[in-house]
Design a protein around this motif. Sequence first.
Motif, PDB file in Angstrom:
ATOM      1  N   ALA A 297      48.918  44.301  53.073  1.00  0.00           N
ATOM      2  CA  ALA A 297      47.729  45.148  53.073  1.00  0.00           C
ATOM      3  C   ALA A 297      47.856  46.256  52.032  1.00  0.00           C
ATOM      4  O   ALA A 297      48.930  46.519  51.503  1.00  0.00           O
ATOM      5  N   GLY A 298      46.724  46.914  51.759  1.00  0.00           N
ATOM      6  CA  GLY A 298      46.757  48.037  50.840  1.00  0.00           C
ATOM      7  C   GLY A 298      45.420  48.294  50.190  1.00  0.00           C
ATOM      8  O   GLY A 298      44.383  47.762  50.600  1.00  0.00           O
ATOM      9  N   MET A 299      45.471  49.132  49.148  1.00  0.00           N
ATOM     10  CA  MET A 299      44.313  49.439  48.326  1.00  0.00           C
ATOM     11  C   MET A 299      44.442  48.659  47.014  1.00  0.00           C
ATOM     12  O   MET A 299      45.504  48.690  46.387  1.00  0.00           O
ATOM     13  N   VAL A 300      43.364  48.018  46.598  1.00  0.00           N
ATOM     14  CA  VAL A 300      43.444  47.041  45.521  1.00  0.00           C
ATOM     15  C   VAL A 300      42.684  47.492  44.280  1.00  0.00           C
ATOM     16  O   VAL A 300      41.515  47.903  44.378  1.00  0.00           O
ATOM     17  N   GLU A 301      43.344  47.412  43.139  1.00  0.00           N
ATOM     18  CA  GLU A 301      42.675  47.511  41.839  1.00  0.00           C
ATOM     19  C   GLU A 301      42.593  46.094  41.276  1.00  0.00           C
ATOM     20  O   GLU A 301      43.618  45.469  40.996  1.00  0.00           O
ATOM     21  N   TYR A 302      41.372  45.595  41.126  1.00  0.00           N
ATOM     22  CA  TYR A 302      41.184  44.232  40.635  1.00  0.00           C
ATOM     23  C   TYR A 302      41.259  44.231  39.107  1.00  0.00           C
ATOM     24  O   TYR A 302      40.393  44.787  38.430  1.00  0.00           O
ATOM     25  N   LEU A 303      42.287  43.621  38.575  1.00  0.00           N
ATOM     26  CA  LEU A 303      42.510  43.595  37.128  1.00  0.00           C
ATOM     27  C   LEU A 303      41.975  42.319  36.488  1.00  0.00           C
ATOM     28  O   LEU A 303      41.527  42.336  35.343  1.00  0.00           O
ATOM     29  N   GLY A 304      42.048  41.219  37.204  1.00  0.00           N
ATOM     30  CA  GLY A 304      41.552  39.953  36.680  1.00  0.00           C
ATOM     31  C   GLY A 304      40.039  39.962  36.573  1.00  0.00           C
ATOM     32  O   GLY A 304      39.346  40.212  37.557  1.00  0.00           O
ATOM     33  N   LEU A 316      47.143  40.434  37.831  1.00  0.00           N
ATOM     34  CA  LEU A 316      45.892  40.099  38.509  1.00  0.00           C
ATOM     35  C   LEU A 316      45.382  41.279  39.332  1.00  0.00           C
ATOM     36  O   LEU A 316      44.189  41.588  39.322  1.00  0.00           O
ATOM     37  N   VAL A 317      46.293  41.933  40.024  1.00  0.00           N
ATOM     38  CA  VAL A 317      45.934  42.983  40.979  1.00  0.00           C
ATOM     39  C   VAL A 317      47.016  44.057  40.981  1.00  0.00           C
ATOM     40  O   VAL A 317      48.210  43.740  40.909  1.00  0.00           O
ATOM     41  N   VAL A 333      52.464  44.928  41.498  1.00  0.00           N
ATOM     42  CA  VAL A 333      51.622  44.130  40.605  1.00  0.00           C
ATOM     43  C   VAL A 333      51.675  42.685  41.078  1.00  0.00           C
ATOM     44  O   VAL A 333      52.766  42.108  41.214  1.00  0.00           O
ATOM     45  N   LEU A 334      50.501  42.101  41.335  1.00  0.00           N
ATOM     46  CA  LEU A 334      50.418  40.710  41.764  1.00  0.00           C
ATOM     47  C   LEU A 334      49.937  39.843  40.613  1.00  0.00           C
ATOM     48  O   LEU A 334      49.078  40.258  39.821  1.00  0.00           O
ATOM     49  N   ARG A 335      50.474  38.631  40.529  1.00  0.00           N
ATOM     50  CA  ARG A 335      50.114  37.688  39.476  1.00  0.00           C
ATOM     51  C   ARG A 335      49.796  36.331  40.089  1.00  0.00           C
ATOM     52  O   ARG A 335      50.256  36.007  41.192  1.00  0.00           O
ATOM     53  N   LEU A 336      49.014  35.524  39.375  1.00  0.00           N
ATOM     54  CA  LEU A 336      48.700  34.174  39.835  1.00  0.00           C
ATOM     55  C   LEU A 336      49.930  33.284  39.759  1.00  0.00           C
ATOM     56  O   LEU A 336      50.775  33.446  38.862  1.00  0.00           O
ATOM     57  N   PRO A 337      50.043  32.296  40.646  1.00  0.00           N
ATOM     58  CA  PRO A 337      51.147  31.343  40.560  1.00  0.00           C
ATOM     59  C   PRO A 337      51.053  30.409  39.357  1.00  0.00           C
ATOM     60  O   PRO A 337      52.047  29.815  38.948  1.00  0.00           O
ATOM     61  N   GLU A 338      49.839  30.233  38.804  1.00  0.00           N
ATOM     62  CA  GLU A 338      49.658  29.377  37.640  1.00  0.00           C
ATOM     63  C   GLU A 338      48.444  29.841  36.848  1.00  0.00           C
ATOM     64  O   GLU A 338      47.664  30.672  37.313  1.00  0.00           O
ATOM     65  N   ASP A 339      48.281  29.318  35.641  1.00  0.00           N
ATOM     66  CA  ASP A 339      47.138  29.682  34.808  1.00  0.00           C
ATOM     67  C   ASP A 339      45.838  29.304  35.512  1.00  0.00           C
ATOM     68  O   ASP A 339      45.781  28.315  36.259  1.00  0.00           O
ATOM     69  N   GLY A 340      44.793  30.071  35.244  1.00  0.00           N
ATOM     70  CA  GLY A 340      43.504  29.756  35.853  1.00  0.00           C
ATOM     71  C   GLY A 340      42.411  30.694  35.396  1.00  0.00           C
ATOM     72  O   GLY A 340      42.628  31.588  34.570  1.00  0.00           O
ATOM     73  N   VAL A 341      41.228  30.471  35.942  1.00  0.00           N
ATOM     74  CA  VAL A 341      40.070  31.319  35.660  1.00  0.00           C
ATOM     75  C   VAL A 341      39.596  31.935  36.968  1.00  0.00           C
ATOM     76  O   VAL A 341      39.103  31.220  37.847  1.00  0.00           O
ATOM     77  N   PRO A 342      39.738  33.257  37.133  1.00  0.00           N
ATOM     78  CA  PRO A 342      39.168  33.895  38.329  1.00  0.00           C
ATOM     79  C   PRO A 342      37.645  33.746  38.326  1.00  0.00           C
ATOM     80  O   PRO A 342      36.988  34.058  37.331  1.00  0.00           O
ATOM     81  N   ILE A 343      37.104  33.245  39.409  1.00  0.00           N
ATOM     82  CA  ILE A 343      35.665  33.017  39.505  1.00  0.00           C
ATOM     83  C   ILE A 343      34.990  34.104  40.337  1.00  0.00           C
ATOM     84  O   ILE A 343      33.894  34.561  40.000  1.00  0.00           O
TER      85      ILE A 343
END
Length: 367
Positions: A297-304, A316-317, A333-343
């Motif tokens: 849990a927490g407060m999120v800054e959406y970077l993606g 990503l976050v 700092v959170l990152r995606l497990p693989e390349d992708g396009v955030p929709i």
Amino acid sequence: MRVDKHEVRVGELAAGQPLSLPVYRFKGKGAGPSVYIQANVHGAEVQGNAVIYQLMKLLEHYELLGDISLVPLANPLGINQKSGEFTLGRFDPITGVNWNREYLDHGFNIEVWYQEHSHLDDDTLITAFRATLVEECARRLNNPWGVTTGHRLAVTLQSMAHRADIVLDLHTGPKSCKHLYCPEYERSAAQYFSIPYTLLIPNSFGGAMDEAAFVPWWTLAEVASSHGRELGVRVSALTLELGSQERIDLDDALEDAEGILAYLSHRGVIAETVLPKPMKRYGCFLKNYRKFHAPKAGMVEYLGKVGVPMKATDPLVNLLRLDLYGTGEELTVLRLPEDGVPILHFASASVHQGTELYKVMTKVFEL
């Protein structure tokens, strides 16, 4: 051009007031496919109404070969489901079920139905099958045990959609880029809409309007083919996700209306040729559309940024935990497990552990 308006009753409020919604019908010459377009099944997803408005204004200047029925404001209960300044309206407040998962999964045996009607010529058989789907909806609505409020609304909409050859359901995401849900057999349709990303969905029922509309016809085509008869899938149904909720943008709506017009032109609904917007379009299969959940849990800054490809190494976050200040774990700092396009991503900046932060297309390819 002749435009008819009528009201369709979809329920009643506790104090007895009727619940109804407007339906507009543009009458064609009977020489093209019929179309059904609805918007705003989820209360906060209002941009589809603006697209319907812009499309109706455009249609006034074209020659219609097929009938077009348009249903803005398709869920009066959800639209009026407010909490403070926000519209809720994604879930039926009585049952908790997603408003877009209440449609009827036709339970009759299509193999048996086909064998009973296989002596009919193609056109008569198609007419009979369409009538059966509409009758199944009516039977459900008249169940002597009754139906839920949300199911009544959904099956009433579904009954109208079953009368059309083309069904378009207009939605938006929370914070989202434009994307299209398209059945795998219909992937060429993605080339006409002004939408950069397409999710190719399997030919199975998951509860949404697009599947409720096309899956019975896909099944009929498969059954007929197994008996050596090629009917083809006679109904096309797609879901258009038109950006983010709680917004109206008329210029953007015009662009999407022009994309719909290009598709209707391609299908022979209008006499004139309307070319699609030149743009690159990308797709992925639904099985590769991944959900990224908050590990804590927490407060999120959406970077993606939605609609912008990311590498797995890209941030990503930023996840902020002020209760952990001074421990070295206050900022993660959170990152995606693989390349992708955030929709799309979650609308709120405060999240519980396990919240679905992003939906991401992976294994993306150019269409």
